[in-house]
Motif scaffolding. Sequence first.
Motif, short mmCIF file in Angstrom:
data_model
loop_
_atom_site.label_atom_id
_atom_site.label_comp_id
_atom_site.label_asym_id
_atom_site.label_seq_id
_atom_site.Cartn_x
_atom_site.Cartn_y
_atom_site.Cartn_z
N MET A 78 0.91 -1.17 0.00
CA MET A 78 0.11 -0.31 -0.48
C MET A 78 0.93 1.09 -0.16
N PRO A 79 0.58 2.37 -0.58
CA PRO A 79 1.15 3.22 -0.69
C PRO A 79 1.41 3.77 0.86
N ALA A 80 2.38 4.87 1.11
CA ALA A 80 2.73 4.62 1.96
C ALA A 80 1.90 5.68 3.04
N ILE A 101 5.49 4.18 6.35
CA ILE A 101 4.49 3.84 7.45
C ILE A 101 3.57 2.76 6.55
N ALA A 102 2.36 2.44 6.66
CA ALA A 102 1.60 1.88 5.47
C ALA A 102 0.28 2.28 6.18
N GLU A 160 -1.22 0.45 9.87
CA GLU A 160 0.13 0.36 10.76
C GLU A 160 0.50 0.47 11.84
N VAL A 161 0.97 0.18 13.21
CA VAL A 161 1.49 0.50 14.74
C VAL A 161 2.74 0.10 14.68
N VAL A 162 3.13 0.66 14.50
CA VAL A 162 4.74 0.84 14.23
C VAL A 162 5.09 1.62 15.89
#
Lengths: 223, 250
Positions: free
Chosen positions: B2-4, B28-29, B32-34
């Motif tokens: 997916m695009p970030a 980061i997508a 997403e959980v980073v």
Amino acid sequence: MGFVETFFNWNVIVSSFPLLLSGLRITLLLGTVSIVAGLMLGLFIALTRIYAVRPFRIFAKIYTDVFRSIPLLVLLIVVYYALPFVGLRLSPFMSAAVALTLVSAAYTAEIFRAGIEAIPYGQFEASQALGLSYRHMMVDVILPQATRIVIPPLTNNCINVIKDTALASVVAMPDLLKQATQAQALEANPTPLIVAALMYVALLWPLVILVGRLEKRFRRGDR
Amino acid sequence: MMPAIVSIKDLYKNFGSFAALAGINLDIAEGEVVCIVGPSGSGKSTLIRCINLLEKYDDPGQVLVDGIHVEKGRRLAAVRAEVGMVFQSFNLFPHMTVRDNIKLAPMRVRGESESDASSMAIELLRKVGIEEQADKYPAQLSGGQQQRVAIARALAMKPRVMLFDEPTSSLDPEMVGEVLDVMKKLAESGVTMIVVTHEMGFARLVADRVIFMDEGRIIESGTPAEIFDNPKEDRTRVFLNAVLEHKQSG
């Protein structure tokens, strides 16, 4: 003549009272005009001092330093007696209002600056992170908090401005003090001076008490 | 892929001679959980503060949020509105009630009506479990409650991504759980989150990806299992050992 006839002469009070009241009106008017104009100019200078580009910041700093150094009486005489030489002739009222405003703005600017700088940096960051514009950040977040901090010292400054209006009597402005000295000469009796002094006290005592209360309240951290 | 939603390219940041960030590249997508972990001074906070430009970064680095370059200028406030941020020290507005804290930005930035903003505020407060505190002032709340209000305030802008800068570090220990629970629920609801944290348990449980930073660099990144159970780099291992030992003795 006894003490009462000399300093609290009823007949003199009655005959000079209209004159003193008209003086009080002018004193109040001059005080109000100078306070309001000084507040606006002071806020503008404070914001310039903190946020403007460097040359303007320096100008704002010089302004506050100069006008806090110059004695108000000197400034008043310069405005009234010196400016006509460059073609700027102001009425006694205007001269006094200009001098008082310029000085009051310098003090007000310093009060506002201290108030704004006392706001934690996180308040600015939180506002920015939410996407608030500069104007909304200041109007909704920073200035309301700074106001709480600056209200006691600003009230103090108001007291000083009202007191300093008495200096305007030296440029022949018919304020409370001027009218009192005139009535005193007219009646050959110092009662008008005493009455004028009491009027100043009656006017300012409540404000002095208010400052004390405000300081106590804000120290406690109430809102 | 997916695009970030957040794209960070060649990010450097020097404070004098100290390199806070020494070349960060990170995408980061959406959803997403980073979690970003690492010793203090490793640049984690500086990194996420660059995402909404609370911290300036050196040229020619680049941060894109939803494809828009985050830079000084007229569009900055608009980009910032899409990036929610939760601070270590809460930074609630002390002169406003909880409800008004949450309403302010939606009304001023999004132009929402008073009543819409107000009902959204209550809804968000319910989500973070403190709707009964709506009319209190921040100073009347516990630290944990304040931080939950701060999360609600950020969410009120319906941001594309949420940044958390050590959100539990200034909380008393007994309040850490309530804030982490709220964050966990958010993560499960699909909110894109970038979390700088010292809470390894949270990172392990909630993160899709864990990033270990040291000395302004990304040393290692991977799934929680990869980082916590099988770190490849010595520095990661040393850090994790120190943190976990501390946890056990503390």
